[in-house]
Design a protein around this motif. Sequence first.
Motif, PDB file in Angstrom:
ATOM      1  N   ALA A  57      -2.332  18.893 -23.998  1.00 12.51           N
ATOM      2  CA  ALA A  57      -2.444  17.434 -24.157  1.00 12.51           C
ATOM      3  C   ALA A  57      -1.262  16.851 -24.918  1.00 12.51           C
ATOM      4  O   ALA A  57      -0.784  15.753 -24.619  1.00 12.51           O
ATOM      5  N   LEU A  58      -0.761  17.633 -25.881  1.00 16.07           N
ATOM      6  CA  LEU A  58       0.385  17.153 -26.676  1.00 16.07           C
ATOM      7  C   LEU A  58       1.562  16.768 -25.772  1.00 16.07           C
ATOM      8  O   LEU A  58       2.314  15.843 -26.058  1.00 16.07           O
ATOM      9  N   GLY A  59       1.676  17.480 -24.652  1.00 16.09           N
ATOM     10  CA  GLY A  59       2.813  17.258 -23.743  1.00 16.09           C
ATOM     11  C   GLY A  59       2.914  15.851 -23.211  1.00 16.09           C
ATOM     12  O   GLY A  59       4.016  15.351 -22.956  1.00 16.09           O
TER      13      GLY A  59
ATOM     14  N   GLU B 296      10.916   8.553 -33.624  1.00 14.45           N
ATOM     15  CA  GLU B 296       9.832   8.586 -34.609  1.00 14.45           C
ATOM     16  C   GLU B 296       9.472   7.181 -35.081  1.00 14.45           C
ATOM     17  O   GLU B 296       8.306   6.846 -35.284  1.00 14.45           O
TER      18      GLU B 296
ATOM     19  N   HIS C   3       2.552  22.577 -23.125  1.00 20.08           N
ATOM     20  CA  HIS C   3       2.203  21.871 -24.370  1.00 20.08           C
ATOM     21  C   HIS C   3       0.764  21.360 -24.377  1.00 20.08           C
ATOM     22  O   HIS C   3       0.295  20.843 -25.396  1.00 20.08           O
TER      23      HIS C   3
ATOM     24  N   ARG D  43       1.986  28.884 -30.010  1.00 13.66           N
ATOM     25  CA  ARG D  43       0.599  28.519 -29.684  1.00 13.66           C
ATOM     26  C   ARG D  43      -0.206  29.767 -29.337  1.00 13.66           C
ATOM     27  O   ARG D  43       0.186  30.539 -28.454  1.00 13.66           O
TER      28      ARG D  43
ATOM     29  N   GLU E  68       7.095  13.251 -22.185  1.00 17.00           N
ATOM     30  CA  GLU E  68       6.536  12.275 -21.237  1.00 17.00           C
ATOM     31  C   GLU E  68       7.601  11.264 -20.820  1.00 17.00           C
ATOM     32  O   GLU E  68       7.693  10.884 -19.663  1.00 17.00           O
TER      33      GLU E  68
ATOM     34  N   ARG F 146       7.189  26.232 -27.877  1.00 17.53           N
ATOM     35  CA  ARG F 146       5.737  26.003 -27.970  1.00 17.53           C
ATOM     36  C   ARG F 146       4.973  27.280 -27.639  1.00 17.53           C
ATOM     37  O   ARG F 146       4.002  27.641 -28.307  1.00 17.53           O
TER      38      ARG F 146
ATOM     39  N   THR G 150       1.736  13.165 -24.788  1.00 15.19           N
ATOM     40  CA  THR G 150       1.697  12.144 -25.840  1.00 15.19           C
ATOM     41  C   THR G 150       3.104  11.612 -26.105  1.00 15.19           C
ATOM     42  O   THR G 150       4.105  12.265 -25.784  1.00 15.19           O
ATOM     43  N   THR G 151       3.134  10.462 -26.746  1.00 13.17           N
ATOM     44  CA  THR G 151       4.440   9.909 -27.125  1.00 13.17           C
ATOM     45  C   THR G 151       4.925  10.529 -28.439  1.00 13.17           C
ATOM     46  O   THR G 151       5.963  10.129 -28.964  1.00 13.17           O
ATOM     47  N   ASP G 152       4.182  11.519 -28.970  1.00  8.18           N
ATOM     48  CA  ASP G 152       4.677  12.247 -30.150  1.00  8.18           C
ATOM     49  C   ASP G 152       5.885  13.092 -29.775  1.00  8.18           C
ATOM     50  O   ASP G 152       6.702  13.442 -30.621  1.00  8.18           O
ATOM     51  N   LEU G 153       5.979  13.460 -28.507  1.00  6.92           N
ATOM     52  CA  LEU G 153       7.089  14.288 -28.022  1.00  6.92           C
ATOM     53  C   LEU G 153       7.890  13.501 -26.988  1.00  6.92           C
ATOM     54  O   LEU G 153       7.351  12.594 -26.351  1.00  6.92           O
TER      55      LEU G 153
END
Length: 407
Positions: free
Chosen positions: A352-354, A35, A350, A280, A362, A276, A356-359
């Motif tokens: 687009a979220l998949g 984070e 996931h 979703r 990747e 997820r 991202t570097t939020d998770l």
Amino acid sequence: MPIDFNLAPDVEEVRQRVRKFMESEVRPAEDKLREEKADRNAYVQAIVQLRQKARAEGLWNPHLPPEWGGMGLGPVAMAFMSAEAGRTTIGPFVINAQAPDEGNMHTLLHWGTAEQKEKYLRPLADGLCRSCFAMTEPEVAGSDPTLIQTTAVKDGDEWVLNGHKWFSSGAHGARFAIVIARTDPDADPPQARNSAFLVDTPTEGWEIVRDVETLVGAANHPEVRLTNVRVPADNMLGGRGDGHRLGQYRLGPARLAHCMRWIGTAEVALEMMVDRALKRYSHGSYLAEKQAIQWMMADSAMELYTGKLMVLHAAYKIENGLPFRQEVSMAKVHVANALWRIIDRAIQVHGALGITTDLPLEQMLRGSRFARLADGADEVHMQTIARNVIAAFKESGSTRAATGDLL
Ligand SMILES: Cc1cc2nc3c(=O)[nH]c(=O)nc-3n(C[C@H](O)[C@H](O)[C@H](O)COP(=O)(O)OP(=O)(O)OC[C@H]3O[C@@H](n4cnc5c(N)ncnc54)[C@H](O)[C@@H]3O)c2cc1C
């Protein structure tokens, strides 16, 4: 054939302890680091602190015997421990069972003299230093170690090493390297041409040219040039001409150790996929209710299950002194490919979220591509697997001996 899938009480106890430690200590620390987009220094600090806790909990050097400060676990118990540690990126480092040090510790334990063990294994086991293993060279196919060009020539009481290596993982900051070099160019068979050397690093003539960048960035897989590196004769590891055998010995359990960690990673990806899909909502229902998504879950579950069975069976064979090469090769190829596919499906679910570097997905995907190359490329293992299948058939009219020797 009697089969007992119950875990021995001591193995179950270790599994529960390491699971609890990883979930309560390591997972929260790693989540926080991600984070905060922490730098390498912050990761190292966190690992150092967690190591103190791991040692206090008796979760240290699971792969080493007690006289080396270890837990003395066999390959089967190790499989459970590594799968739990592999659920986080830093978990294996926290218990001092990270590549390539874990494999190097095994190698030193098996091949080292008493003096070599005291000088090189002891500090590694105490977590006071790191090491690397330098075999692969840019100019020749790493898949065929008989092609190694780095030379070692005897000069009095020393060996003089010259050559060019790359993907010597961990070489930056390593206190020593195990270097594979050609000592006997005319030996027959060619597998007897190489020997292994313990090289204190850095040393004169040991030049780290660059950290080779990969799809995970610069991750300490350096290119190294050796120019007249002088090594005392006592620093030969194993006997003269044993370099190939030592590499094979090292890679057997090391390959399986990778698989064990990858199972933990794949398990996390599948859990994220399911979580997820349960949350979703799209086109009138949750993703978890769509058959296309369920198939992804089902494929992943089956691949994970077969991977676990293969790894445990290979570990069982190693533990019981049975031939294990075929099973380790099959497990390695299967789990390396399943790992990629399961993470990829988790990303797909996931959206687009998949990516991202939020998770972490990747990063998990990028970090898993090497699995099909390191410790033997898929095709090389498949060639060995097929060769064994053919040999088994020729010998007995059945392929049974090369398909796990089970039914
Ligand atoms: C992340 C990472 C870490 C690594 N760490 C280390 C390390 O610490 N120390 C170290 O010494 N090495 C390390 N390696 C190197 C690794 O062991 C080699 O990449 C591997 O042995 C393959 O050698 P190569 O890359 O030279 O590929 P090559 O041998 O050139 O092979 C290239 C491709 O050719 C194909 N191929 C090769 N032989 C055959 C065959 N007989 N039949 C069919 N197809 C074939 C395969 O598709 C293979 O992928 C690491 C590699 C990676 C990616």
